[in-house]
Design a protein around this motif. Structure first.
Motif, short mmCIF file in Angstrom:
data_model
loop_
_atom_site.label_atom_id
_atom_site.label_comp_id
_atom_site.label_asym_id
_atom_site.label_seq_id
_atom_site.Cartn_x
_atom_site.Cartn_y
_atom_site.Cartn_z
N SER A 43 0.81 -1.22 0.00
CA SER A 43 0.00 0.00 0.00
C SER A 43 0.84 1.27 0.00
N GLY A 44 2.14 1.13 0.23
CA GLY A 44 3.03 2.30 0.20
C GLY A 44 3.49 2.77 1.56
N LYS A 45 3.19 2.03 2.62
CA LYS A 45 3.53 2.44 3.99
C LYS A 45 5.04 2.60 4.17
N SER A 46 5.77 1.52 3.89
CA SER A 46 7.22 1.53 4.13
C SER A 46 7.93 2.51 3.21
N LEU A 47 7.49 2.61 1.97
CA LEU A 47 8.11 3.53 1.02
C LEU A 47 7.93 4.98 1.49
N THR A 48 6.75 5.28 1.99
CA THR A 48 6.49 6.62 2.51
C THR A 48 7.42 6.93 3.68
N CYS A 49 7.60 5.95 4.56
CA CYS A 49 8.47 6.17 5.72
C CYS A 49 9.93 6.29 5.32
N ARG A 50 10.33 5.60 4.28
CA ARG A 50 11.70 5.77 3.79
C ARG A 50 11.91 7.19 3.27
N ALA A 51 10.88 7.75 2.68
CA ALA A 51 10.98 9.15 2.25
C ALA A 51 11.14 10.07 3.45
N PHE A 52 10.38 9.80 4.51
CA PHE A 52 10.48 10.61 5.72
C PHE A 52 11.90 10.53 6.31
N ALA A 53 12.49 9.33 6.24
CA ALA A 53 13.81 9.11 6.84
C ALA A 53 14.96 9.48 5.91
N GLY A 54 14.65 9.78 4.64
CA GLY A 54 15.70 10.17 3.69
C GLY A 54 16.47 9.01 3.11
N SER A 55 15.88 7.81 3.08
CA SER A 55 16.59 6.63 2.57
C SER A 55 15.99 6.09 1.27
N LEU A 56 15.33 6.95 0.50
CA LEU A 56 14.79 6.51 -0.79
C LEU A 56 15.89 6.18 -1.78
N GLY A 57 17.04 6.84 -1.65
CA GLY A 57 18.12 6.68 -2.61
C GLY A 57 18.61 5.26 -2.75
N VAL A 58 18.60 4.49 -1.66
CA VAL A 58 19.10 3.11 -1.73
C VAL A 58 18.17 2.24 -2.58
N LEU A 59 16.94 2.69 -2.79
CA LEU A 59 15.97 1.96 -3.62
C LEU A 59 15.89 2.54 -5.03
N GLY A 60 16.66 3.59 -5.27
CA GLY A 60 16.57 4.26 -6.56
C GLY A 60 15.34 5.12 -6.67
N GLY A 61 14.77 5.51 -5.54
CA GLY A 61 13.56 6.31 -5.55
C GLY A 61 13.84 7.78 -5.30
N ARG A 62 12.81 8.58 -5.54
CA ARG A 62 12.93 10.02 -5.30
C ARG A 62 11.56 10.62 -5.07
N ILE A 63 11.54 11.78 -4.42
CA ILE A 63 10.30 12.54 -4.27
C ILE A 63 10.06 13.28 -5.59
N SER A 64 8.97 12.97 -6.24
CA SER A 64 8.70 13.55 -7.56
C SER A 64 7.78 14.77 -7.50
N ARG A 65 7.00 14.88 -6.45
CA ARG A 65 6.11 16.04 -6.28
C ARG A 65 5.93 16.31 -4.80
N GLY A 66 5.49 17.52 -4.49
CA GLY A 66 5.19 17.88 -3.12
C GLY A 66 6.40 18.39 -2.36
N THR A 67 6.20 18.66 -1.08
CA THR A 67 7.26 19.18 -0.23
C THR A 67 7.28 18.44 1.10
N MET A 68 8.44 18.49 1.75
CA MET A 68 8.59 17.84 3.05
C MET A 68 9.62 18.60 3.87
N SER A 69 9.33 18.80 5.15
CA SER A 69 10.29 19.45 6.05
C SER A 69 10.42 18.64 7.33
N LEU A 70 11.61 18.68 7.93
CA LEU A 70 11.89 18.04 9.20
C LEU A 70 12.43 19.09 10.15
N ALA A 71 11.77 19.25 11.28
CA ALA A 71 12.18 20.23 12.29
C ALA A 71 12.44 21.60 11.65
N GLY A 72 11.59 21.97 10.70
CA GLY A 72 11.70 23.27 10.06
C GLY A 72 12.67 23.35 8.90
#
Length: 325
Positions: A42-71
């Motif tokens: 359903s995309g749960k783990s992939l979403t959390c990898r985006a939050f943690a900044g580890s999409l690169g190891v899967l060859g993934g990337r954020i293609s749309r939208g924005t995200m901030s951590l602690a400002g």
């Protein structure tokens, strides 16, 4: 006002040119606990990898939208540099495969502590002992000398939590932390996570396919299907008054002690990203589907201030309390 730790808006994730997660909106503050539930894929783990900044190891990337951590804006690749372990940390699913079988537990912890450069006033070994004690492991000095295979599943999971909090992160993401554990150990791990969430004023994201797990440890829940959040609200509201047909179906399929009616499985199988329909992604499995459901992807409809649902028929359909929810 609670400090915002994570703020994701219209987040979409793609791998190899295929969009696997679409339009995720999620905001988490200090002391908040949020569950993310849904079937496998359903995309749960992939979403959390985006939050943690580890999409690169899967060859993934954020293609749309924005995200901030602690400002800090972390939408672009590499923007998490210096934040992992200190601001956000991810506890993966399988503790046995996540731990190096050739390294003692003490080595795992001391190397992590050195890398994060925490508590310079005490030695890494002392800090490692304190961490194991903090997560409830008896005889921590002995555990430091042991290898992962010498520990039980519950003990390894406590070690994973110790590693995750070594840098005193502000946001902990626990991906299926109770998988393959017996019920009594599951309860202990969830109580530990809930205690850390409250005592450390730490944000917690708990990923699970089990609604009972999120009920026990979270304040709010986001239900995902087909790479999208289809329902989001306080845990009590979503589990007692589910408004999306998929959430209702998950609850009907959940075994609960004392429930006498027969469990009802969800018909069909989730569509792959290559075969997602142009409208509602749950439409082919939904008992309430109408022609309007195929017209376009439904947007979030507000039920109240703390409850939103992505269903074009949500105001036509009603539901009472579900027994055992």
């Amino acid at each position: 006002m609670t400090e915002t730790l994570l703020d994701a808006s219209n987040l979409a994730i793609e791998i190899d040119g295929r969009e696997l997660v679409s339009d995720v909106d999620l905001k988490i503050g200090r002391g908040d606990s949020v569950g993310i539930v849904g079937e496998s894929g359903s995309g749960k783990s992939l979403t959390c990898r985006a939050f943690a900044g580890s999409l690169g190891v899967l060859g993934g990337r954020i293609s749309r939208g924005t995200m901030s951590l602690a400002g800090r804006n972390v939408t672009s690749p590499g923007a998490h540099a210096g934040l992992y372990g200190r601001v956000v940390t991810l506890m993966p699913q399988n503790s046995l495969s996540a731990l190096n079988p050739l390294m003692r537990i003490g080595t795992h912890l001391t190397e992590t502590i050195k890398a994060l450069d925490t508590d310079g006033a005490i030695t890494p070994k002392v800090r490692a002992t304190q961490l194991l004690d903090r997560v409830g492991l008896h005889h921590p000095e002995r555990v430091l000398r042991q290898y992962p295979h010498q520990l039980s599943g519950g003990m390894r999971q406590r070690v994973m939590i110790a590693l995750a909090i070594a840098g005193r992160p502000q946001l902990l993401i626990a991906d299926e932390p109770t998988t393959a554990l017996d019920v009594s150990v599951q309860k202990e791990i969830l109580e530990l996570l809930r205690r850390l969430n409250q005592e450390e004023d730490m944000g917690l994201i708990l990923v699970s396919h089990d609604l009972g797990v999120v009920k026990a440890a979270t304040q709010s829940v986001a239900v995902m299907y087909g790479g999208m959040v289809v329902e989001h609200g306080t845990t009590d509201t979503v589990l007692r008054h589910p408004r999306h047909p998929y959430t209702q179906a998950l609850l009907r399929a959940r075994p609960v002690i004392g429930r006498t009616e027969r469990l009802i499985g969800i018909p069909g199988i989730p569509a792959s990203p290559d075969a997602w329909p142009s409208g509602c992604r749950f439409a082919r499995r939904c008992p309430h589907v109408r022609s309007q459901c195929d017209a376009s992807v439904p947007t979030m409809e507000t039920i109240d201030a703390h409850h939103v649902v992505a269903c074009s028929r949500v105001h036509e359909l009603t539901t009472g309390d579900l027994v055992g929810a």
